[in-house]
Scaffold this motif. Structure first.
Motif: not given
Length: 444
Positions: A213, A249, A252-253, A329-330, A332-334, A336-337, A415
């Motif tokens: 990252n 990724t 996590d998926i 989902t939002l 986990i994405r937030g 992650a990045v 996740a």
């Protein structure tokens, strides 16, 4: 050249033409072609490749294809391939191979390479040290630009990247120089004069996802890795970072879908392994659903008085689960990045409550109109369901945003708190909220 042309040349034994065609192909395209060739054909094609290209193709293969090829090649052929591979790629290959294959690969490597391999294998899995490349260009600050360029010409052929050079003093990292700076600076200037002392770096025991990252965030070609004594021991390049992010990724998926992570591809994973990866999550969710059943049993009398209450349960549970899945989902994405941190938890909750009020009110109005039309303008029922809908949406949004943040805070993968688990939790909570509201409304 496509697979059909490759196969035709093999059948005609036109190896000269095939070798010429292979020289114009990218290694990744050759690996794709190998997928459709049998073991014998792969071996024949591989032996026609130039040494450097063969090493790249070998690195890009999947583990099964690579093992088949190892068994088909002689020790001298294997030695040529291993000599052309970078040490970090060699370590990645060894980690995927069975013990007997690893022993054979190590036998065809020289003592110096074996020592480097063993050093990398000692780092914990998922650490920066386990994915770093120890082949980099090191310069001294006393060197002139001309001396530095000469060194790059002499040793650069054996390094994975030469675009960034690192300045060390007694093995400690003190600066960095881009090749662009070397080419545009006067040849008599010293490295100490043009080097950048503000160097981003990571440590050997840092999590590899964190390092990947960092590379992504700052747009780096590579990042230096230092040990506990602040000595430069390697670099992590952008291609390795991309693989790490891809693996993370994928993991996590898988977890968000309620499937245990698996390193192999879908078709490479056996039916038994697929069942093993999926069953524990399904078992957990099945058993946890019994709680919802027990709660429904507790309100059996209320449902006997108003049987129509049963018809709204699937709608409320589905809405709650979907709302929870959206926000989780939002989150986990937030996470992650790096857009969201645990310290933002109250800010997130406040925002989601406002979103939930808007969404819940709109859903309640639409559902209330439907109930009035279908149930002879039963306003009390529409009002009870409307209040329940708003409460369920608010609850789902709050639970869906808090659980991933808490998981991250206590060191778990966010996740885990994805759709299947959150939906199961919300099913139980939704039933409790629903029946407490309707029993209070209708005094059941």
């Amino acid at each position: 050249m496509d697979v059909e042309q490759m196969t035709a040349l093999l059948d005609r034994h036109d190896f000269k033409q095939l070798k010429e065609e292979l020289e114009s192909m990218h290694p990744v395209d050759i690996v794709d072609a190998f997928e459709e060739l049998d073991k014998k054909q792969r071996t024949l094609v591989f032996r026609l490749l130039a040494k450097e290209e063969a090493a790249e193709v070998f690195t890009d293969m999947n583990s099964d294809m690579r093992e088949d090829l190892i068994n088909a090649l002689t020790d001298s052929e294997l030695e040529e391939v291993m000599d052309e591979m970078y040490v970090d790629d060699t370590v990645d290959v060894l980690e995927e191979m069975p013990a007997n294959v690893v022993d054979r690969l190590l036998m065809v490597t020289d003592e110096d390479t074996r020592q480097k391999i063993n050093a990398l294998l000692q780092y914990p899995e998922d650490s920066a040290g386990s994915i770093m490349n120890i082949e980099y260009i090191s310069l001294r600050k006393e060197m002139t630009v001309a001396d530095a360029i000469l060194k790059i010409r002499q040793v650069g052929i054996n390094k994975e990247t030469i675009y960034t050079c690192y300045v060390t003093e007694k093995k400690r990292l003190i600066g960095m120089v881009d090749v662009k700076d070397l080419l545009t600076a006067g040849e008599s200037r010293t490295i100490g004069e043009i080097m950048d002392e503000n160097v981003l770096y990571a440590r050997t025991l840092d999590d590899q996802e964190h390092v990947a990252n960092m590379i992504n965030k700052y747009g780096l070609v590579a990042i230096p890795i230092i040990d506990h004594e602040d000595c430069l021991v390697g670099i992590v390049t952008v291609d390795d970072a991309m693989l790490v992010l891809q693996d993370e990724t994928t993991e996590d998926i898988s977890m968000m879908a309620g499937v245990s992570p698996n390193e192999d591809s879908y078709f490479e994973t056996s039916v038994f392994r697929q069942a093993k990866n999926r069953t524990p999550w399904l078992m957990l969710m099945m058993l946890s659903s019994t709680v919802s059943g027990e709660i429904l049993g507790y309100y059996e009398n209320a449902m006997a008085v108003m049987p129509v209450l049963i018809t709204f349960i699937p709608m409320l549970m589905g809405t709650g689960g979907n709302c929870g899945s959206q926000i989780s989902t939002l989150m986990i994405r937030g996470l992650a990045v790096g857009e969201i941190e645990f310290r933002d938890i109250f800010k997130v909750i406040f925002k989601e409550i406002r979103v939930a009020l808007m969404v819940g009110t709109l859903l309640a109005i639409v559902n209330g109109i439907r109930i009035c039309l279908m149930y002879d303008w039963n306003v009390m029922l529409a009002l009870a369901l409307g209040i329940t809908m708003i409460a369920v949406v608010i609850m789902a949004k709050c639970i869906g945003c808090v659980l991933p943040l808490v998981a991250k805070k206590i060191g778990l993968d966010p996740a885990i708190m994805a759709a299947p688990l959150i939906t199961t939790i919300l099913d139980t909570c939704t039933i409790l909220v629903y029946f407490n509201i309707v029993t209070a409304f209708f005094k059941l």
